[in-house]
Every structure is written in C-alpha cells, then in structure tokens.
Design a protein around this motif. Structure first.
Motif: not given
Lengths: 358, 293, 293
Positions: A11, A13, A16, A18, A44
C-alpha cells in the motif's frame, strides 16, 4: 472457520510506501499479532484486510478466495478499534445488537444473542446504559461483544487495550484469549507492546517501516531474533561483534564458543545474549566464555538489579540479583552461557551508515 | 462557619456576573424593553395617543379577522417548506463536500458564497432569473419550449411563494450545509468505518449511525432558520403577492399607517407571531427529543 | 533501548479517509457530479446574471445576452443623486461600529459560557439566544417607541444599538464554541510560567481564538450589513444605508440599476468571505457553534 492469506500485499500513500510486499498465511482459528512501532504499517495492513483501505497491489484471500473486490460490509471481517467507538446515540444493547440488526435478524433473536454475549464478556445487566455511562474497561468489552455477536469470519483488533490502564489490560488480555479460543475465531490484532503480543498471540508478525521482519512463535523473538533491530525491539541491545570460525568467535574480549545449533557463515558476525541470561562469573562457574567488563551504572529495579556494563567497547545490560551491590567503575567478569548465545544479522542504523560512509 | 471575606473571594464571586453583565444588559434592556413596550401597546396601553386602559380589543379584532388566519398559514407554510428543504438539501451537499476529490476545495468555496450575500441581493438575483421574462424563461424560449413571457409560470408574486422560498433556500442551504460539514468533521469517519465492518451498508450507515450523530446540529440550525424565515419582512414584501401577505408584512404595514390607532393591532399581530413561533419551536424540540429516544 | 511501550501511542502513519488512489464507485461519482453542477448553477447563476445585467443597456426578451451594452448603470451608481456612496459609507461605518460593540460586549460573555460552569448557565444561554428565536419585529417596534423618547432615532448609534441585538446571539454562539474548544489548560500553564493576565491574553489566548474571532466578527459585520427593516424603522428613512438605497429598485423596472447597486452591496461582503473562507472550512468548532443551541 476461515484462514487468511496475505499475498504480496502493498500500500502506497503518494510516494510513501506504508506496506511493502507482505506475505503471510494465517490458519483458521489462529491468533496472530502484528507488532511494531508507530507508523510501521501494521494498522494499514489491518485496514486492508477489512477492506476499509484498498491495497495498491497484492491480494487478500479468505479461505483461498480473493476478497479485495468484496466491500467491507459483506466481508465478515469485523474490526475493534483502539477507541471503543460505541455509537453514542445508542445504549449498550443497541450497540451490541447493531450488526445483527443490519443483517436483518429478528428482534427476539437479537435480544437473546445480545444477552448471551454480554454474559460471555462478563457484562450482564447493563443493556440500557449509554456508552458514556460505562467505565473504560466496560466500554471496550461492549465493543468486543458487539464484534463477536455477529460471529465474524475474522476478528481484527486495532490496539484494543491501548486506552486501558495496566491492571485492566491484564484481565482483558485473558478475556480476549479465552473467548477467542472458545469460539475458535481467526483473530488478528495490532499492537506496539511486545509483551501484549507475546502473551496473546499464537504467532507474532513483527514489522518495521512497512516490511515484515520476522514471523514466528513468541519465544523465537527472545531466543532467536533474526536481526539486531528485532533483538533491540524485544529489549535486548547486548551486541558483541567478532569473527566466526567454526563454533568459535574471536572478539575484542577473547574467544567465545558457540553451541552447535547456531548456524551462520564463517566471517564477521554479531553475537548476542539476553540480559536475563548473562551470568556473573565467580570461582564456581565454568571457565569458558568468561569476559571482562567495566560497570557503568547500577540501577535497583525491585525484583532485580540492572547493570549497564562495557564489554569490549559495547554497552551491555545485565540482569543481576536484587541483592547485588556494585559501583560505577568496578571491574567484573561475566559468563555468556553457550546455549543462550545467538548470532544476529546486523541491520542497525549505525551499521548502515558505516556502509554508506565507506 | 463562614469563611472570611477577602478581596480575592469577592473578585472570584463577581467574575462571572461581570463577564456576562454587558451582553445580558443589552438583551434584557433593549430586546426585553422593546418587547414590553410592544406588549403594552398591543394591550391598548399607548399614552402618546391617550390610551391608558388595558384591553384585549386589538387581539380580538386581529384573531377574528379571517385574513389573519390566511396570513398566518402562509407565513407558516413558507417558513416550514424553506426550513425542511434547506435542511435536507444541506445534508446532501455536506455529505458530498466532505469527500476529497478533484475540485472539492473550489466547490466548497462556491458553496460558501451565499453566506455573506445579503438577502436583498439574493432576491435581486433570483428576480432576474425567474420572472416571466427572466433568464430561465429565455433559456426556455431558446430551447423552443415557449414563445412569449406569459407562457412561463408565474414564480414571482405567486400565491405559493415560490420566489420567496427559493431566495431563502439560496441563502440558508449553504449556512446549514457548513454547520453540518463542521459537525461531520468533528465526528470523523470512524463511526461509519466501525459500522461498515459490522456489516452496515451505505443506507444503513446513514440512517442508523450518521443521521443520529448530526441530528442535534440539524435541529439547532433548523430552529434558527425557521425563526428567521417566519419573521422575515423584506423578502415576502418584495417577492410575494400583495394579498394575502405574510404576518410580518401585515404587521409592519399597520405599524407604518398614518393612523396611530392601528398601532395596537400591529403590535398584537407581532406578539401573536412571536408566541406562535415560540410554541412551534418548543413543540419541535419536544418532538425531536421524543424521536431520538 | 529503542522499544516504545507507551500505551497511548497512536499509529502515526497518515490515514486519509478517502485517498485519491481509492477508486470511488460509479454511483458516488455521479452523485458528486450532480451536486457540484447544482452548486455551480444554482449559486453561480444568480450572481452571474447580476453582473451581466449591470452592464446591459438593452436586453429584451428573449435575447440570451444584452443587445446593447453600456456603463449607464454604473454611471448612475457613481452619481451623488443615487445616494449609493452615502449608503455605502453609512453601511460601512455602521457595520464596523456594531462589530466593535459586539466584541466588547460579547467576548467576555462567550468566555464565561464557553469555559465556566455556574448556576443558571442554561437560563443565560437561552436569554442570549432569544433575539434569534423570538421574531424580533415586536421588539424592534417597541424599541422604536423608546428611541423616539431618547432621541436615538435617525442616529448612527441608535441604529447600531438595534443591529447589536441580533448580532450578539450569533457572535456568542460562535465564540462560546471556540472558547469551549480551546479550553483553559494553556492559559493556566502560561500563568504558572509567570505570565501576567495581559500577557496571557496577548501571547496565549488571542492567538488561539483569533481565527474564530475573525469568523464571529464577519458574521456580526454581515448581520449589520444586511439589515433592512430595523434600519428603516430606527433610521427613519433619513439615515440611509445600502439596503435602503437598493430596495426601491428591486420592485422597479430598471434592472440594470438594481443589478449594479446589488453588486456594490455584495462586493465588500465577498471580500470578507475570501478573508475568512479558510477559517470557515478549517476549524470545525467555529461553524459547529451554530449547531449547539
């Protein structure tokens, strides 16, 4: 009965990352803890399992079937949040019965199951109270009951005990553990507290910076940490560099002999022994693996005395008996028991910096 | 045992009254004083024109006038429709505007524009849009739906008060919307997420979780809006039919009449208006509390 | 040791509720498109119409745009005989005076209501809210009678006092919420660190409430700015503000003049909105105050 499989789960963002390419299989009825410091990506990961967050890539499987396209409300993965999040406009019974009402279960059945589950979490007779009239521990128990009553495929707990005081945490841990094993629910919880992870979970998954570091049964993290950071996270920062040849390691403070079960390539290594396993050498102790040290501080901890000592330029922590007296600057000898010696991969920040500098 | 009186204690005692004093004085003396004088005149106490005897004559003549009831009904209907529609539309817009999407900030800014725009300017813009020769009628003509202005429905100076309601909506939807948006922000998405993992779909989340949480905010703003639209004078005067007029228009017309003898009736109408408003709002609060339980 | 076992430590990773990389469903996107389009059309159209009309010289049905353009309406606005500038000047003086008075009277009261608990608090809250709940017409007419005796009619101060009545409740609603949200802990800390009361206000309190104060002042300014009937009554027609200048044009035939004056009337208000728009959207305690009656 549901098993969960996370495959190459990632994942991002923005720029970034995560969570990075996480792989983990969780057996049906197993209780797994995602452990790690703040911001390591454990929450997350949990949110991706519930479907509140879509993975950037990778897959989540329940019983071998991908669930990423199934919306949260039909996934059967129920989350208990850090804050209890009891609906403030409803009383305890309405809160606990919420999931059943959403599923269209009839009123009588809802009442019956709500009463039943409130007994299970040891909260009978509170049905008509509002959330704000309960204590912190009661609120979290209602939240737990609300999740359990729908018989979730997977129970997800996000720092469920973080807002409770120390004593309550202990009773709640026991309660969660008992109910989970009694109902046989697959459970995943997130915590930054390694004691909590160790006490509650069948297996622990340790994460740093979005990357899974080590997965295993709790004692592995104490006895067989994979890296220096893992060891440090479990409160062991006793490290001694050396060069390994066969079962012998040559160090600043002399040769150290390893047990056969420690496997590592010959060459430069980092040795470790947990603070509670280091012995203070005296005339009766074995002559092997005795190393000289200089005491830097002595801290009385009640149940024991903690010594901070310098061994060959590294700072070590040693648990000595509470009766132990010593003073700064005193010379002492420690014995490092062979069966507790372990070799860790050095991934500490300082080592990385040295590499970068050279 | 009485504790010794020290300067510190006296200061502590007087602190709150001193802080509240000025504001309370303005409201009690000005607003309360005005109400009292108005009440006196409605009861026939009006020394300036030689009336010093209390009587219910003004109320009797107002309440027995069939036109009064028609005006009251019109006033109530406009305020109710404006309040209900503003609240419903505002919740809808707030639900959209709380999401983040391309252009969401610009949309939120546009949505705020009516907040500082005076009601009269709003009315001015609405008139130019929806009269029978207004811009919308011209769109209709361009689309071949109509030919002459008379083909367009009369939305201004109409019996239903459509132009009045539209003006109120234009002003109040953003107001309520921003309040609901603020409440939504302070509630956060967490309760909905919790409900979601417990199996609630979008409709169930809205009606079972979100609506109860924002209901107090909606109640407050709907009280403000109802009271405002119920008592507004200039918008119905400008955009409404001359007969029947809303109660504030009737009252003010009577008040400004050169015949000072009509003053008690003007005051009586205003008092009845105020009493009805208060009764309706009390009933509404009771009802809403009951509904929440 | 690098382990962190503080139990209250929360996950620090940013967790946006709706991330742009998350695809919204087609339904959500359609609802959003409809909502944004209606905001643009319903809110923008009346304002755009006003702008176009103000430059129209000839614009008969069914033309979609003026057939002749011109600055005649603006020339009229600039002419002394229109009294637009006199109205603008009076409205500005008045709104600033009312805002100043509201701050002086309302700030201590808001603080008392937002940060202190005392007996009779809810009564005081209701009392201060009265002017926006009870239709103000009767009180205004009563005050008119009182002001005639006190020779306050037709004066700036008299009109300002009457505008202050509806301004106080709005001001207090917003500021009490801001004070409650901000609490007293910071001030108490500053006091223990040796700051005196004036310094605490200057360095701690004021910076914390300033954005809320800006919004509350904006509302107060706009309440005064938009008042029609109270100014008409207390100002007696000789104290002319912008709404009084605009009103006759709204029912007249000269749409261009009405549009131009409307725009003069709305311009300062929009400037105020641009100044405060960020605060309106950002601090949920500010608008949230209206949800707490």
């Amino acid at each position: 009965m549901t098993d969960v499989s996370l495959q190459q789960l990632s994942r991002r963002f923005g720029d970034n990352v995560a969570v990075r390419e996480l792989n983990l299989d969780i057996a049906s009825g197993e209780m797994v803890a995602f452990l790690g410091p703040s911001g390591c990506g454990k929450t997350t990961t949990l949110r991706m399992i519930t479907g509140l967050l879509q993975p950037s890539s990778g897959d989540v499987l329940f019983n071998g079937k991908s669930v990423v396209d199934i919306p949260t409300e039909r996934r059967g993965a129920v989350m208990v949040f850090q804050k209890h999040l009891l609906f403030p406009t409803m009383n305890v019974a309405q809160n606990v019965g919420f999931g059943l009402k959403m599923a269209g279960v009839d009123k009588k059945e809802i009442n019956r199951r709500v009463t039943e589950i409130l007994e299970l979490v040891e909260l009978p007779e509170l049905e008509t109270r509002k959330a704000h009239e309960l204590s912190g521990g009661q609120q979290q128990r209602v939240a737990l009951a609300r999740a359990l009553v729908v018989k979730p495929q997977v129970l997800l707990l996000d720092e469920p005990l973080a807002n409770l005081d120390a004593n309550l945490r202990i009773t709640m841990r026991q309660l969660i553990r008992d109910i989970q094993s009694e109902m046989g629910i697959t459970a995943i919880f997130v915590t930054h507290d390694q004691e909590e992870a160790v006490m509650l979970a069948d297996r622990v998954a340790l994460m740093f910076d979005g990357v899974l570091q080590q997965v295993g049964e709790p004692d592995a993290f104490y006895q067989r940490p994979r890296t220096t950071r893992v060891a440090q996270f479990f409160r062991n920062s006793n490290l001694l560099p050396g060069v390994k040849t066969g079962t012998m390691v040559e160090t600043e403070v002399g040769p150290i002999e390893l047990d056969d079960h420690v496997s590592a390539d010959d060459g430069p290594v980092v040795l470790t022994v947990r603070p509670e396993e280091v012995r203070i050498a005296d005339s009766s102790s074995a002559a092997t693996n005795v190393v000289p040290a200089v005491i830097k501080s002595v801290i009385y901890m009640g149940t024991h005395t903690q010594l901070i000592a310098d061994i060959g330029g590294s700072s070590w922590s040693v648990q000595a008996p509470a009766t132990m007296t010593s003073e700064e600057g005193a010379r002492i000898e420690f014995q490092l028991p062979k069966k507790h010696l372990w070799i860790v991969e050095d991934d500490s920040v300082s080592a990385a910096e040295e590499v970068a500098a050279s | 045992m009485s504790e010794p009186i020290t300067m510190q204690r006296v200061k502590e005692r007087l602190k709150i009254p001193l802080m509240l004093g000025p504001a309370v004085a303005v409201i009690v003396l000005l607003f309360g004083g005005g109400l009292l004088v108005g009440l006196g005149q409605s009861l026939g106490y009006f020394p300036a024109i030689g009336l010093t005897e209390f009587s219910f004559d003004a109320y009797r003549s107002v309440l027995t006038d069939p036109n009064f009831l028609r005006s009251l009904w019109l006033t109530f209907r406009i305020a109710l429709v404006a309040t209900v529609l503003s609240s419903v539309l505002a919740v809808g817009f707030a639900l959209v505007l709380r999401q983040k999407f391309g252009g969401s900030r610009l949309a939120t800014f546009l949505f705020q524009i009516p907040i500082p725009v005076p009601h009269l300017v709003a009315a001015s813009g609405i008139i130019l849009l929806i009269t029978q020769s207004g811009l919308i009628a011209r769109f209709g003509a361009a689309a071949g739906l109509m030919e002459v202005p008379a083909d367009f429905p009369a939305l201004v100076f109409d019996k239903a008060g459509i132009a009045i309601i539209l003006t109120f909506l234009w002003k109040e939807v953003p107001f309520v919307g921003l309040v609901v948006l603020a409440v939504l922000q302070s509630v956060g998405p967490q309760y909905e997420e919790q409900a979601r993992t417990l199996g609630a779909n979008a409709r169930q989340r809205f009606f079972n979780v979100l609506l109860p949480l924002i209901m107090p905010g909606i109640m407050s703003t709907s009280i403000i809006i109802f009271a405002f639209t119920f008592a507004n004078y200039e918008i119905p005067l400008l955009l409404g039919v001359r007969f029947p007029s809303t109660l504030p228009v009737v009252a003010f017309r009577q008040y400004q009449d050169p015949d000072l003898g009509l003053r008690p009736e003007a005051m009586a109408i205003s008092i009845v208006l105020a009493v009805v408003a208060i009764l309706l709002l009390i009933a509404y609060r009771r009802l809403a509390r009951y509904a929440v339980k | 040791m690098t382990t962190d076992t503080k139990p209250s430590e929360a996950e620090a990773t940013p967790q946006p509720y709706v991330d742009l990389t998350d695809k919204d469903s087609a339904g959500t996107r359609w609802v959003r498109r409809i909502a944004v389009t209606s905001i643009v059309v319903f809110i923008g159209l009346p304002m755009v119409t006003l702008i176009v009309w103000s430059f129209a010289f000839r614009w008969n049905f069914p033309n979609m745009l003026p057939t002749e353009w011109g600055g005649k309406a603006w020339a009229y606005v600039a002419d002394d005989s229109s009294r637009v500038f006199e109205g603008l000047w009076n409205s500005t003086k008045l709104a600033f005076l009312v805002t100043l008075m509201a701050i002086i009277v309302g700030l201590p009261a808001s603080r008392a209501l937002g940060q202190h608990e005392f007996r009779g608090k809810s009564t005081i809250e209701w009392l201060l809210m009265m002017p926006i709940i009870v239709p103000a017409l009767v009180a205004t007419m009563g005050i008119h009678q009182i002001f005639i005796r006190l020779r306050l009619t037709e004066t700036l101060f008299g009109v300002a006092l009457v505008h202050l009545i509806p301004a106080i409740p709005y001001f207090v609603l917003v500021m009490a919420s801001v004070f409650a949200n901000y609490g007293t802990a910071l001030e108490e800390t500053a006091r223990t660190l040796g700051a005196n009361k004036i310094r605490v206000f200057r360095y701690v309190t004021f910076p914390a409430i300033s954005s809320g104060l800006l919004v509350a002042s904006m509302f107060t300014f706009l309440i005064s700015w938009g008042q029609y009937v109270t100014t008409l009554l207390i100002g007696g027609g000789s104290f002319v503000t912008l709404p009084l200048v605009l009103f006759p044009f709204l029912s007249g035939a000269n749409h261009a003049n009405a549009a131009a004056i409307s725009l003069v009337f709305v311009a300062p208000a929009v400037i105020v909105l641009i100044m405060t728009s960020r605060q309106l959207g950002r601090d949920s305690s500010v608008m949230g105050g209206f949800g707490k009656i």
